[in-house]
Design an enzyme around this catalytic site. Structure first.
Site, PDB file in Angstrom:
ATOM      1  N   ASN A 191       1.896   5.653  -5.680  1.00 35.82           N
ATOM      2  CA  ASN A 191       1.314   5.590  -7.016  1.00 35.82           C
ATOM      3  C   ASN A 191       1.865   6.742  -7.849  1.00 35.82           C
ATOM      4  O   ASN A 191       2.671   7.551  -7.355  1.00 35.82           O
ATOM      5  CB  ASN A 191      -0.222   5.573  -6.965  1.00 35.82           C
ATOM      6  CG  ASN A 191      -0.831   6.857  -6.408  1.00 35.82           C
ATOM      7  OD1 ASN A 191      -0.243   7.933  -6.484  1.00 35.82           O
ATOM      8  ND2 ASN A 191      -2.018   6.753  -5.843  1.00 35.82           N
ATOM      9  N   LEU A 221       1.060   1.930 -11.270  1.00 36.36           N
ATOM     10  CA  LEU A 221       0.433   2.613 -12.405  1.00 36.36           C
ATOM     11  C   LEU A 221      -0.925   2.014 -12.759  1.00 36.36           C
ATOM     12  O   LEU A 221      -1.344   2.052 -13.915  1.00 36.36           O
ATOM     13  CB  LEU A 221       1.359   2.538 -13.635  1.00 36.36           C
ATOM     14  CG  LEU A 221       2.800   3.017 -13.450  1.00 36.36           C
ATOM     15  CD1 LEU A 221       3.635   2.659 -14.674  1.00 36.36           C
ATOM     16  CD2 LEU A 221       2.835   4.524 -13.198  1.00 36.36           C
ATOM     17  N   GLY A 222      -1.613   1.460 -11.790  1.00 32.62           N
ATOM     18  CA  GLY A 222      -2.910   0.849 -12.066  1.00 32.62           C
ATOM     19  C   GLY A 222      -2.769  -0.336 -12.999  1.00 32.62           C
ATOM     20  O   GLY A 222      -1.871  -1.171 -12.845  1.00 32.62           O
ATOM     21  N   ASP A 253      -3.498  -2.068  -1.708  1.00 35.02           N
ATOM     22  CA  ASP A 253      -3.140  -2.771  -0.473  1.00 35.02           C
ATOM     23  C   ASP A 253      -2.847  -4.246  -0.746  1.00 35.02           C
ATOM     24  O   ASP A 253      -1.925  -4.826  -0.152  1.00 35.02           O
ATOM     25  CB  ASP A 253      -4.271  -2.652   0.547  1.00 35.02           C
ATOM     26  CG  ASP A 253      -4.522  -1.220   0.983  1.00 35.02           C
ATOM     27  OD1 ASP A 253      -3.559  -0.433   0.986  1.00 35.02           O
ATOM     28  OD2 ASP A 253      -5.672  -0.897   1.314  1.00 35.02           O
TER      29      ASP A 253
END
Length: 301
Positions: A191, A221-222, A253
């Site tokens: 991340n 990056l979400g 995941d």
């Protein structure tokens, strides 16, 4: 073709704090921090990165083989994997230890505080690669330190390409360790926070990493999507809006399960990441890391 999924198996105790952590923590009092969060709800889920990744990969139609460790309380997890149709023949059972446990508190802004007891995970290195000829791909996720080092060496020796995904385990390794992992890996995924730590510890930028032997470096990056670095070129793959935001646990995941599925099929890395973004947006609308559905037609797979 099977994919070896190396990492943790854990029981997740998941709670929700209806307020915001930031409203309960006084910055000027951090040196004497003593905070209690009232969490009205509590659930126990099957978790751990290996279990979560294998769950999504199996629902997509892949063939995960889990290489991980459970404790003497892990019989229910073995039954769960069997019901999913996921191979657990390579799961090591430590008779003198408990299964890894994660205790997670999520606040109203989807921030998380996690306490993790590694338990049997610290004995995962006692199991080696399974004697199977159909494993052509692997991922090394967060696990015991010795297990992660052994997996990388064993996979490199067996000439099985793998994704290095250090996750929360990254702080265990110094620059020399991380450079050794990278030298043996085929892809790296982290991340944005982990990417900064990886670069700081190795002294290598993401661009430099991607111009080495690696076939790609992926930075999640979400909700903003991902950066994909290939041969020094950065491509931003936009995120996918979720229909509902319920629980971020296991979103990374789920993304990695989709990434492996695309790699199994020989897709370009960008297409693998696009599928991962779509799966992540599906997963966040469900509680826990292994409860989301996978509608392959809706995903365009």
């Amino acid at each position: 073709m099977a994919s070896l999924v190396c990492g943790s198996l854990a029981f997740d105790t998941i709670t929700v704090f209806p307020g915001k952590f930031a409203d309960q923590i006084l910055p000027e009092q951090l040196h004497i921090l003593n905070v209690s969060f009232l969490v009205p709800t509590l659930r126990r889920e099957f978790g751990g990165c290996a279990g979560n990744i294998a769950y999504t990969l199996k629902l997509l139609g892949g063939e995960p083989v889990v290489l991980a460790a459970l404790g003497n309380d892990g019989a229910s997890y073995l039954d769960h994997l069997k019901k999913l149709g996921v191979s657990s023949d390579s799961v090591y059972v430590a008779a003198d230890n408990y299964t890894a446990q994660a205790i997670i508190i999520t606040d109203a802004a989807n921030n998380q505080i996690t306490a993790f007891h590694p338990g049997a995970m610290m004995q995962a290195h006692e199991a080696g690669l399974p004697a199977r000829g159909d494993i052509k791909l692997a991922i090394i996720g967060p696990d015991g330190r010795d297990a992660m080092i052994r997996r990388a060496g064993d996979l490199a020796a067996a000439k099985i390409p793998f994704v290095f995904d250090p996750g929360q385990g990254l702080p265990m390794f110094d620059g020399d360790d991380l450079r050794a992992f990278i030298a043996q890996a085929t892809w790296v995924t982290v991340n944005d926070y982990e990417a900064k730590m990886l670069s700081d510890r190795t002294g290598l930028s993401l661009a430099e990493l991607s111009t080495s032997h690696l076939k790609g470096v992926i930075v999640t990056l979400g909700d903003q999507g991902c950066e994909v670095w290939e041969q020094g070129v950065r491509t931003h793959v936009p995120g996918v809006a979720a229909t509902e935001v319920i629980d971020p646990t296991g979103c990374g995941d789920a993304f990695r399960g989709a990434l492996l599925y695309g790699l199994e099929l020989g897709w370009p890395l960008i297409d693998c990441v696009r599928l991962g973004n779509r799966i992540g947006a599906v997963k966040i609308a469900y509680r826990g890391g292994q409860n989301h559905p996978v509608d392959k037609a809706a995903l365009g797979v």
